[in-house]
Write an enzyme that holds these catalytic residues in place. Structure first.
Site, short mmCIF file in Angstrom:
data_model
loop_
_atom_site.label_atom_id
_atom_site.label_comp_id
_atom_site.label_asym_id
_atom_site.label_seq_id
_atom_site.Cartn_x
_atom_site.Cartn_y
_atom_site.Cartn_z
N ARG A 268 30.45 34.95 33.12
CA ARG A 268 31.81 35.04 33.68
C ARG A 268 31.80 34.38 35.05
O ARG A 268 31.16 34.88 35.97
CB ARG A 268 32.23 36.52 33.80
N HIS A 272 35.74 39.62 37.98
CA HIS A 272 35.93 40.49 36.81
C HIS A 272 37.42 40.54 36.44
O HIS A 272 37.81 40.30 35.31
CB HIS A 272 35.40 41.89 37.12
N TYR A 281 28.46 40.99 45.02
CA TYR A 281 27.32 41.43 44.19
C TYR A 281 26.56 40.30 43.50
O TYR A 281 25.66 40.55 42.72
CB TYR A 281 27.77 42.48 43.16
C1 LIG Z 1 35.33 53.94 29.17
C2 LIG Z 1 35.57 53.09 30.40
N1 LIG Z 1 34.77 53.22 31.47
C3 LIG Z 1 34.96 52.46 32.56
C4 LIG Z 1 35.99 51.55 32.59
C5 LIG Z 1 36.20 50.68 33.84
N2 LIG Z 1 35.84 49.29 33.46
C6 LIG Z 1 36.77 48.38 33.17
S1 LIG Z 1 36.09 46.93 32.71
C7 LIG Z 1 34.53 47.51 32.97
C8 LIG Z 1 33.34 46.62 32.75
C9 LIG Z 1 33.37 45.97 31.44
O1 LIG Z 1 32.26 45.13 31.32
P1 LIG Z 1 31.89 44.44 29.97
O2 LIG Z 1 32.00 45.39 28.86
O3 LIG Z 1 30.59 43.77 30.18
O4 LIG Z 1 33.04 43.36 29.77
P2 LIG Z 1 33.52 42.22 30.77
O5 LIG Z 1 34.62 42.83 31.59
O6 LIG Z 1 32.36 41.81 31.57
O7 LIG Z 1 34.03 41.12 29.89
C10 LIG Z 1 34.55 48.84 33.38
C11 LIG Z 1 33.36 49.62 33.68
C12 LIG Z 1 36.82 51.45 31.45
N3 LIG Z 1 37.82 50.56 31.38
N4 LIG Z 1 36.58 52.20 30.35
#
Ligand SMILES: Cc1ncc(C[n+]2csc(CCOP(=O)(O)OP(=O)(O)O)c2C)c(N)n1
Length: 382
Positions: A268, A272, A281
């Site tokens: 990415r 985010h 980070y």
């Molecule tokens: C169950 C839950 N915990 C925490 C969050 C907060 N949150 C939103 S996106 C995210 C990270 C997601 O990372 P990843 O699955 O690697 O997908 P990316 O966003 O990197 O594409 C978090 C922790 C959430 N949306 N749902």
């Protein structure tokens, strides 16, 4: 107490499973320098090959324009797929019209490939409540609670199997989501019942600020497939042909009742979401390193080698997709505004007393403070 020699003795015996035995390689068709093995190129005609490029430009343009819109206050927030274009488009291009895609938000072009109008995704990121219903009409969903959709995907796949459909259900999720319990439940369920499900994990190296190294002790996510008793493919997610090929294979296996976990290794490059500051980070050098592996540049090199680049009018494509975005934005702007009551709808057929009371209070508040709702003005497009 067991000594080191006990461990040594066991290590070479049947029944001992070691991380060291697992491969780290990824499937790749085109190397970062643009070189490739002609025999490995998937079966797509010239039009299909150039079409993949166009879809990647659409993904990149949509991401860029959405980030700009957010900066102008016209979208609440946005999660860009910059850097992941090959992963998103290669996988989406392999899905069929009857397949279902349930995602997490960072797969815009894959949803467009399934027929979702650009307008509806703009509405989603604007927080228009109707957007959820519009997505549902295309069998799509965005699971904001990460990983929560995987049991649902297995449920959809089960339905497909029971109705003897040839379609598959595809889950798009991230490396962060892979740590949730729901992901385990969803994949295990599909494995136990031999369901037509594809679990497509975009490992973009970060879950907000948590790096993949901090996310898990596993060196790859694809290796988990073995533990689940399903097939696994680890693919170079910046190589659109490799992702397309991997997803085609995964789709095929799934339709035969063999679920597949695909780990698409990518990066990415943007924040985010627009609310995040990635400079806090990760190092610039790392971002620069992945820029070198840009999926569009790599694919352009391939198209040039194949003599297909002359058929691609890159400027015209860029103009075309920008016009497509303009039209979608106009349509989103014209979408009727919701009444404030909308936030109280859809959960209950009949409002429970405590919500009915809150709605009354809310109406009274708005009557007394019209400025609370009327200050939002449409800004010029950009
Ligand atoms: C169950 C839950 N915990 C925490 C969050 C907060 N949150 C939103 S996106 C995210 C990270 C997601 O990372 P990843 O699955 O690697 O997908 P990316 O966003 O990197 O594409 C978090 C922790 C959430 N949306 N749902």
């Amino acid at each position: 107490m067991a000594s080191d020699s006990t461990v040594e003795r066991l290590r070479d015996r049947p029944g001992y499973y070691s991380q060291d035995d697992l491969p780290l390689d990824s499937y790749q068709v085109v190397a970062p320098d643009g070189s490739y093995d002609a025999d490995a190129v998937p079966e797509l005609d010239g039009e299909g090959l150039t079409d993949l490029y166009r879809w990647m430009v659409l993904e990149r343009t949509f991401d860029e324009r959405m980030v700009k819109l957010q900066r102008r206050g016209e979208v609440g927030t946005y999660g860009s797929g910059r850097g992941q274009e090959a992963s998103i488009v290669g996988s989406g291009y392999a899905l069929g019209d009857d397949d279902w895609l349930l995602g997490m938000g960072r797969e815009a072009a894959a949803m467009f490939l399934q027929g979702l109008p650009l307008r509806d995704l703009i509405l989603f990121w604007r927080g228009v409540p109707d957007a959820g219903k519009l997505l549902a009409q295309h069998d799509l969903m965005i699971a904001i609670s990460i990983g929560s959709h995987l049991p649902l995907v297995s449920g959809v796949a089960w339905g497909m199997e029971l109705s003897e459909s040839d379609a598959v259900a595809a889950a798009y999720f991230g490396d962060g989501a892979s740590s949730t319990g729901a992901v385990h439940e969803g994949i295990n369920f599909a494995s136990a019942l031999d369901l037509p499900a594809v679990f497509f994990c975009q490992n973009n190296q970060y879950a907000i600020s948590t790096s993949f190294e901090k996310q898990t002790g596993a060196r790859t996510l694809a290796q988990r497939a073995i533990g689940y008793g399903i097939e696994g493919i680890r693919v170079d997610g910046n190589d659109v042909l490799a992702v397309y090929d991997a997803m085609q294979a995964a789709r095929r296996l799934a339709s035969e009742g063999k679920p597949v976990l695909v780990e698409s290794v990518t990066y990415r490059r943007d924040a985010h979401t627009t609310s995040d500051d990635p400079t806090r980070y990760r190092e610039e050098e790392e971002v620069a390193e992945w820029e070198e592996r840009d999926p569009l540049d790599r694919y352009e090199a391939f198209l040039r080698s194949e003599g297909l680049w002359d058929d691609v009018d890159a400027d015209a494509i860029e103009e075309e997709v920008n016009e497509e975005f303009d039209a979608a934005l106009d349509a989103a702007d014209d979408y009727p505004e919701d009444e404030v009551e909308t936030v109280f709808e859809d959960l209950y057929a009949e409002l429970p007393p405590y919500l009915a009371r809150q709605l009354d209070e809310f109406r009274t508040f708005l009557d007394e403070h019209p400025e609370a709702y009327d200050h939002i003005e449409r800004r010029p497009k950009g």
